[in-house]
Scaffold this active site. Structure first.
Site, mmCIF file in Angstrom:
data_model
loop_
_atom_site.group_PDB
_atom_site.id
_atom_site.type_symbol
_atom_site.label_atom_id
_atom_site.label_comp_id
_atom_site.label_asym_id
_atom_site.label_seq_id
_atom_site.Cartn_x
_atom_site.Cartn_y
_atom_site.Cartn_z
ATOM 1 N N ASP A 125 38.256 33.582 42.620
ATOM 2 C CA ASP A 125 38.093 32.537 41.586
ATOM 3 C C ASP A 125 39.355 32.604 40.879
ATOM 4 O O ASP A 125 40.442 32.670 41.183
ATOM 5 C CB ASP A 125 36.925 32.760 40.840
ATOM 6 C CG ASP A 125 36.243 31.420 40.023
ATOM 7 O OD1 ASP A 125 36.953 30.623 39.192
ATOM 8 O OD2 ASP A 125 35.115 31.247 40.556
ATOM 9 N N SER A 160 29.671 25.343 40.944
ATOM 10 C CA SER A 160 30.379 26.571 40.143
ATOM 11 C C SER A 160 29.492 27.647 39.741
ATOM 12 O O SER A 160 29.472 28.715 39.810
ATOM 13 C CB SER A 160 31.552 26.068 39.726
ATOM 14 O OG SER A 160 32.651 25.941 40.566
ATOM 15 N N HIS A 194 37.047 29.889 34.085
ATOM 16 C CA HIS A 194 35.996 29.672 35.006
ATOM 17 C C HIS A 194 35.724 30.840 35.821
ATOM 18 O O HIS A 194 34.563 31.150 35.868
ATOM 19 C CB HIS A 194 36.785 28.570 35.926
ATOM 20 C CG HIS A 194 36.019 28.165 37.155
ATOM 21 N ND1 HIS A 194 35.819 28.546 38.240
ATOM 22 C CD2 HIS A 194 34.764 27.031 37.262
ATOM 23 C CE1 HIS A 194 34.765 28.260 39.241
ATOM 24 N NE2 HIS A 194 34.388 27.117 38.302
#
Length: 1351
Positions: A114, A527, A341
């Site tokens: 990620d 996600s 994220h």
């Protein structure tokens, strides 16, 4: 360690991955490669049939996902509210953990591919059993790499000069047996996210503005006092002094307007303490006080996996970082995250909050490694390099699971270099790979790569439950049943595979990095669904390891898919949710019962009967022609064992009796049984869609183990049938009337686009509602070897109204039209939305879609035809870009020796660096284009690509990978370096002559509008202009498009360069919903023009009138000029080369005495060469050379000639004038360089001790030289302004000197000269403006970096 600080509100950067950060519960953002407002809802998957294994007594019956009372509002308590923020009940994780509290992920290692994970984030320090949560943190992209190959030794006081130029002092307690210190530096903003940079810039500017305002106030005070003291400025000295004070004030005000903070630079130092490589960072430039951030105060770090320690740059940024050392200390990786994220994803999967257990991640006992694949240089986009290194790390660490919440559309599903490496990791190393399916729904065939398109990866769709809607999203009236988010991507893939494997909760309030200045944040998207599923699988693996059950990605996947529960009502919902909503407790029961079975994956390939290619992974019939008759297909089932399986113990004994089932025995006919061995078996099935109605139909053929039917389907053959409706009329129109929408409702219509259609004009009318409504409108067409042709729009109706759209289509291919009301839009209202939708097909067929004008005067004939209805033909074309082809000037192959570039197979990755050169005569926006490599990350067999664009000073203006962007470049010469990687040197060898294009935008004023004609002679004769016409259906009409006029071509455009643009043939009026109309062309095509050879110079080759020279004289002149050129070409880097050059120069001066061009070239070489160690000697050489030029010119004769006005019609007089002007310029240049050398010598002598008596004559010489120069040229011009700046400085008028220096820098418009900025710093220091000087010193590292950046 330095402690963390605070930060402002985070704004999402969603360029590269699948997540959403809603500004309100109903506003969501979509991701890579496009940004789209909103998300979506949809119901999910079919309940199993009576023959399904889900009905086995082993497993409890499927549960529908509903609130307790679907007729009353969903109610939350405090505990259920907290639980909804981190959903676990939906996938059975809460029930599983209640029954098995120690199977909470313990013993499981998860790799997070990620944007990076913050080790300081809440819940990511330890596991539930006290082990370190994060065991390694890696930057796989190289975006944090620091070149520390420069090795220095400290002075006796323990100090040395760092890479930034600052003197650093080491801590005497640090062990360094070799006393060698590796030094490097990085601009801190290059390590931070754009959001963090924005906050820091805002806070730093506030402090800088305060200092600048103080300086302005002081400058204004000095000016006012001067004006009070000197009311009349009659004296020239007073006027200049007043001008200087005003210039100072103006400079400070202008500086405030042009302030652009590029951030401070940090020094990085590495050394080996005898046991480990250590790293320390000097961050004084980040601190307000000089006693903070010193190198000696930093607690040294080593590779994170060794001691698991991290640092924080400063309290201001609160940004955590770790370090890793490579290549024996020559390369340091500073790892920061490029977005919240990755931390959020890691928190969903594994966070552990002992004080708040309801906010735990799904598997709080699991450990993780962070593999940063998002490149900070690209704003968090993933790169092929990052993906490959991440896989290498996951295998090296023996990870059990990989979670990857990144992706994009793909040209070819289940294809590419990364796909091959993933397959190897799964098949050989037993890794379980889980990834997001994408956020491009609600249309079908929108799953992204790699999660939704790769056989070896478990792709996850996003689900929202009533509790999540009420709690996490805070909606007023949550839905009664759970459903798939509207924006969640759907299958099937282009080759027929299901696309989505399973679904999981797609939202959570999870940890985020400390630099966001908050502990948690709500994000939603696939996600978030992927780590939710990943955490669930970690629970399952934890149980399997604890109970001694062999963990295989094959068996785990089958357990997950065969124990889900349905979310929706129809079989077609499988395309939305996959097999259904993940249920970990049921999957655990499944693996317990199947623990003694072999680990096998069933590989399915499908071919149309009688054809060997192409191969598919399912059957996907899409279109009227595919559905008008039955078709036969060959299915190959091939059992796949792991690579470590034994031939005798596993492969030979394998034999299964498989019963085949069809979900519809009328439409799908298949054999009843299949005997399957290790070598596989094929069978044929017949698909007969003739009797089906219009729309979407989904079926399956699946195989059940006759001896153990409880196992459920061993394999599935997905069969998707889309039977479109036809349009009627002229133009063909399709209408859907009075369709009722409620929140989350999706309406799909499949339409056969008629041949001849090229665009659609659509109208949508919404009525019957109270509160505002948000809709997704998507269309999609599937064409061979293309990414899905998708058009999308998000529209908001605040009141009943009409909106219209126009978009391109491809005739002859079925089109899906999807209209979806966003899942939370209108959720508190009891009124349905009524929608009328009309689609009208239009089209103008052109005989050649892509036009090229070959550079001749001849026009190109264009033939147009309309097949559907009468259309207005209104051609328009503009050329607005330039494309230049470049060949590499250098190619360098290098084996990458660090472990992070060593594949699990043992092969070392090789890098190819290609160098290209190009020049801009004026500033422009440019973009590199590499046809072979661009626009593909996953569906390419090449591993990676990365480029940088830098100027002659090594300043980097742009970096990019597969998706280049335009960048504004100034005038000057530039270098583009392209870095490609692969394990095969033979493949890279083929790229050594790779052609690259530079696309350059033209200024709007330089756009070229092309003209159209009805006759072929029109461009020359100027007659027969073509404007417009009405096409009669079925009849061709032709016209000509003329080439651009030569005088309209961009200046300095070279032969062979292409001009690019677009051409359209129609326009439409669109309703915007507010009663206004806009006009646009719904479709345009490419057009190009090849710039022809330049016209021959008519003057070239003509004999000159007047006195002609003999051949001998011409030869002597040619020899003389070539000798001068040769002198200028000689290198002067070593003492021997300098001595040889000087000897040749003296020889030529004796051979051609007082020849001004020779003397001017010698002066030019001395000025441009590297200064000698003896600065005074070098200045004297320049002064002497300048004097020789000056003395060789008869100034009186030159002045007399220049004062005369020449006859412009007299060729000989004009030539003589130009010659004299060249001589004047040589004289002026000599005077200018003499003056600069005199001033430099004066400064040098002042710095030396006991030289005050030597310098008394220099000021007079300088003034004499300056006054002499003013006689010949304007000293304010760019060429000579530097001498004016020096003079003003010598006079103490620093403000005026700064003004002229700034004017000179800005006027040049090309990469600046370092000397100019060094002089600017000196002036600022002399005035005492330390805040501006500090700002300019930070910019020096941007403008003049010591080295080019690493890849």
């Amino acid at each position: 360690m330095r402690s963390a600080a605070t930060h402002s509100q985070y704004k999402a950067d969603i360029r590269s991955f699948s997540y959403f950060i809603p500004p309100s519960p109903s506003v969501l953002l979509r991701s890579r490669p496009k940004v789209r407002l909103n998300g979506d809802t949809k119901r999910a998957m079919p309940p199993p049939s009576s023959s399904s294994p889900a009905s086995s007594p082993l497993l409890p019956p499927p549960r529908e996902v509903k609130s307790e009372n679907s007729r009353s509002p969903f109610k939350l308590t405090e505990s259920t509210f907290l639980a909804s923020l981190m959903p676990k009940k939906e996938i059975g994780a809460d029930r599983f953990l209640e029954a098995h509290p120690t199977y909470d992920g313990r013993g499981v290692l998860v790799a997070i591919f990620d944007s990076g994970v913050d080790p300081a984030a809440a819940g990511l320090q330890v596991t539930s059993d006290g082990k370190p949560k994060i065991i390694d943190i890696l930057d796989c992209t190289g975006s944090g790499d620091v070149d520390t190959s420069n090795v220095v030794k400290a002075d006796v006081d323990g100090s040395f000069v760092g890479a930034s130029g600052r003197r650093l002092v080491v801590n005497p307690s640090w062990k360094n047996p070799s006393q060698e210190w590796h030094v490097g530096a990085r601009l801190i903003y290059e390590l931070f996210t754009s959001t963090l940079c924005s906050r820091l810039k805002k806070e730093r500017k506030k402090k800088w503005d305060e200092k600048n305002q103080e300086a302005i106030s002081e400058a204004l005070r000095q000016l006012n006092e001067f004006e009070k003291k000197h009311v009349k400025l009659e004296d020239l000295t007073l006027k200049k002094a007043h001008e200087d004070l005003q210039n100072r004030l103006d400079f400070l005000r202008k500086q405030a307007e042009s302030y652009d903070d590029k951030g401070p630079i940090i020094d990085v130092v590495a050394w080996n303490d005898g046991d480990f490589w250590r790293v320390a960072v000097d961050t004084q430039s980040l601190e307000d006080t000089p006693d903070k951030g010193k190198l000696a105060d930093f607690i040294p770090l080593t590779n994170y996996r060794t001691e698991r320690k991290f640092g924080i740059f400063s309290k201001l940024d609160a940004c955590s970082f770790v370090t890793n050392v490579y290549d024996d200390g020559n390369l340091i990786s500073i790892v920061t995250d490029c977005s919240p994220h990755g931390t959020h994803v890691a928190g969903i999967a594994t966070a552990y909050h002992p004080e708040e257990p309801l906010l735990n991640g799904v598997a709080p006992g699991a450990q993780l490694i962070s593999c940063k694949i998002g490149d900070t240089r690209l704003g968090s986009m993933e790169t092929g390099t990052g993906l490959t290194r991440a896989l290498i790390a996951a295998v090296e660490h023996k990870c059990d699971l990989i979670n990857m919440s990144y992706g994009e559309p793909t040209l070819l599903p289940d294809y590419g270099r990364f796909v091959d490496l993933v397959k190897e990791a799964v098949d050989k190393h037993h890794l379980i790979f889980i990834s997001s399916a994408g956020n491009s729904g609600p249309a079908l065939t929108t799953v992204g790569a790699p999660g939704g398109t790769t056989t070896s990866i478990i792709g996850v769709g996003a689900y929202v439950s009533p509790a999540m809607a009420a709690g996490a999203h805070c909606v007023v009236d949550p839905p009664a049943e759970g459903l798939e988010y509207t924006w969640s991507s759907r299958g099937p893939t282009a080759d027929g595979d299901l696309g989505v494997c399973i679904s999981a909760p797609g939202a959570a309030v999870a940890p985020v990095p400390t630099w966001t200045l908050q502990r948690r944040m709500l994000m939603n998207g696939t996600s978030m669904a992927s780590p939710s599923a990943c955490g669930g699988v970690a629970l399952l693996i934890s149980a399997m390891k604890a109970e001694g059950i062999i963990v295989s990605p094959y068996n785990v996947r089958r357990a997950l898919e065969n124990t889900t529960i349905s979310i929706g009502d129809g079989a077609e919902e499988k395309l939305t949710t996959g097999q259904g909503l993940l249920q970990i407790d049921r999957a655990y029961e499944y693996v317990q019962q199947s623990k003694d079975l072999p680990s096998i994956s069933y590989h399915i390939t499908v071919n149309e009967a009688g054809k060997s290619t192409p191969t598919f992974r399912g059957i996907y019939l899409r279109g009227a022609n595919a559905c008008d008759q039955a078709s036969e297909w060959t299915v190959q089932v091939e059992p796949k064992f792991h690579e470590d399986a034994s031939n005798l113990e596993d492969l030979v004994p394998f034999e299964e009796c498989v019963q085949l089932y069809s979900s519809d025995g009328v439409v799908i006919r298949a054999p009843e049984y299949l005997m399957l061995t290790h070598n596989g078996r094929n069978f044929n099935i017949v698909v007969d869609p003739v009797g089906l109605g219009d729309g979407l139909h989904y079926h399956e053929v699946y195989g059940i183990d006759c001896r153990a039917p409880w196992r459920g389907p061993l394999f599935r053959v997905p069969i998707t049938i889309i039977k479109p409706i036809a349009s009627i009329g002229r133009p063909p129109i399709v209408t859907f009337s009075n369709v009722s929408f409620c929140p989350g409702h999706i309406e799909r219509k499949f339409i056969e686009v008629p041949l001849g259609a090229t665009w659609v004009q659509a109208t949508m009318r919404a009525s019957g509602f109270d509160t505002a409504r948000r809709f997704f409108i998507d269309t999609i067409q599937i064409c061979p070897l293309e990414r899905p042709r998708k058009w999308e729009s998000v529209v908001m109706f605040s009141s009943p109204s009409v909106k219209s759209f126009a978009f391109p289509v491809k005739g002859g291919f079925a089109m899906e039209l999807t209209v979806a009301q966003f899942w939370s839009s209108g959720i508190g209202s009891h009124e349905a939305t009524l929608v009328d939708f009309e689609i009208a097909f239009h089209g103008i067929i052109i005989n050649q879609e892509s036009l090229m004008l070959d550079g001749s005067e001849a026009p190109v004939r264009v033939s147009a035809r309309s097949l559907l209805a009468a259309e207005k033909l209104l051609p328009a074309s503009t050329l607005n870009k330039m494309k230049i082809a470049l060949h590499p000037v250098d190619a360098n192959l290098k084996t990458l020796l660090t472990n992070r570039d060593k594949l699990p197979s043992g092969k070392q990755i090789i890098a190819l660096t290609l160098t290209y050169k190009f020049k801009l005569d004026e500033g422009a926006e440019v973009k590199p284009h590499i046809p072979l490599l661009n626009n593909r990350i996953y569906d390419t067999k090449f591993e990676s690509q990365f480029y940088t664009i830098s100027d002659s000073n090594k300043r980097v203006y742009a970096s990019g990978d597969a998706y280049p962007d335009y960048v504004k470049l100034p005038k000057g010469e530039f270098t583009l370096r392209l870095h490609s990687r692969h394990e095969s040197i033979h493949i890279l060898e083929k790229l050594k002559q790779l052609v690259l294009f530079i696309k350059r935008k033209l200024e709007r004023k330089d756009y070229i509008q092309l003209s159209f004609f009805s006759v072929p002679d029109g461009p020359i004769m100027g007659n027969g202009t073509y404007k417009s016409s009405v096409l009669v259906p079925g009849q061709d009409e032709a016209f000509y498009i003329g080439p651009p006029l030569r005088e309209k071509l961009p200046k300095n455009s070279l032969p062979g360069v292409m001009l690019l643009g677009s051409i359209s043939y129609d326009s439409v009026n669109l309703e915007n919903g507010k009663g206004n109309q806009t006009q646009q062309s719904p479709i345009s095509y490419k057009i190009s023009y090849l710039i022809p050879p330049s016209k021959i110079d008519e003057e070239k080759g003509k004999e000159t009138t007047g006195v002609t020279k003999s051949v001998s004289e011409l030869l002597d002149e040619e020899l003389r000029d070539n000798k001068i050129k040769f002198l200028a070409s000689l290198k002067r880097e070593t003492d021997e080369e300098i001595s040889a050059w000087s000897a040749l120069a003296d020889s030529l001066k004796m051979e051609y005495p007082n020849y001004t061009p020779l003397l001017a070239k010698i002066l030019e070489c001395l000025v441009s060469g590297n200064p000698e160690q003896d600065k005074s000697c070098h200045n004297k050489k320049i002064i002497n050379a300048a004097n020789e030029v000056i003395d060789s010119i008869d100034k009186e004769e030159l002045l007399k000639f220049l004062s005369l006005k020449s006859d412009s019609e007299d060729e000989e007089a004009e030539k003589l004038k130009k010659k004299r002007e060249v001589t004047r310029d040589q004289l002026a240049e000599a005077l200018c360089q003499k003056g600069l050398a005199l001033a430099d010598e004066e400064s040098y002598m002042v710095e030396q001790p006991n030289t005050s008596d030597v310098t008394s004559d220099i000021p007079d010489l300088f003034e004499e030289t300056f006054k002499e120069l003013k006689k010949w040229v304007d000293v304010k011009s760019i060429k000579y302004c530097m001498l004016l700046v020096v003079r003003e400085r010598r006079c103490g008028r620093y403000g005026t000197a700064l003004k002229h220096l700034n004017d000179m820098i800005e006027a040049e418009g090309e990469p600046a000269k370092k000397k100019q900025y060094e002089l600017k710093l000196q002036l600022l220091d002399q005035i005492g403006w330390t805040h501006v000087a500090s700002y300019e010193r930070e910019w020096m590292h941007v403008r003049f970096p010591a080295t080019l950046p690493l890849f």
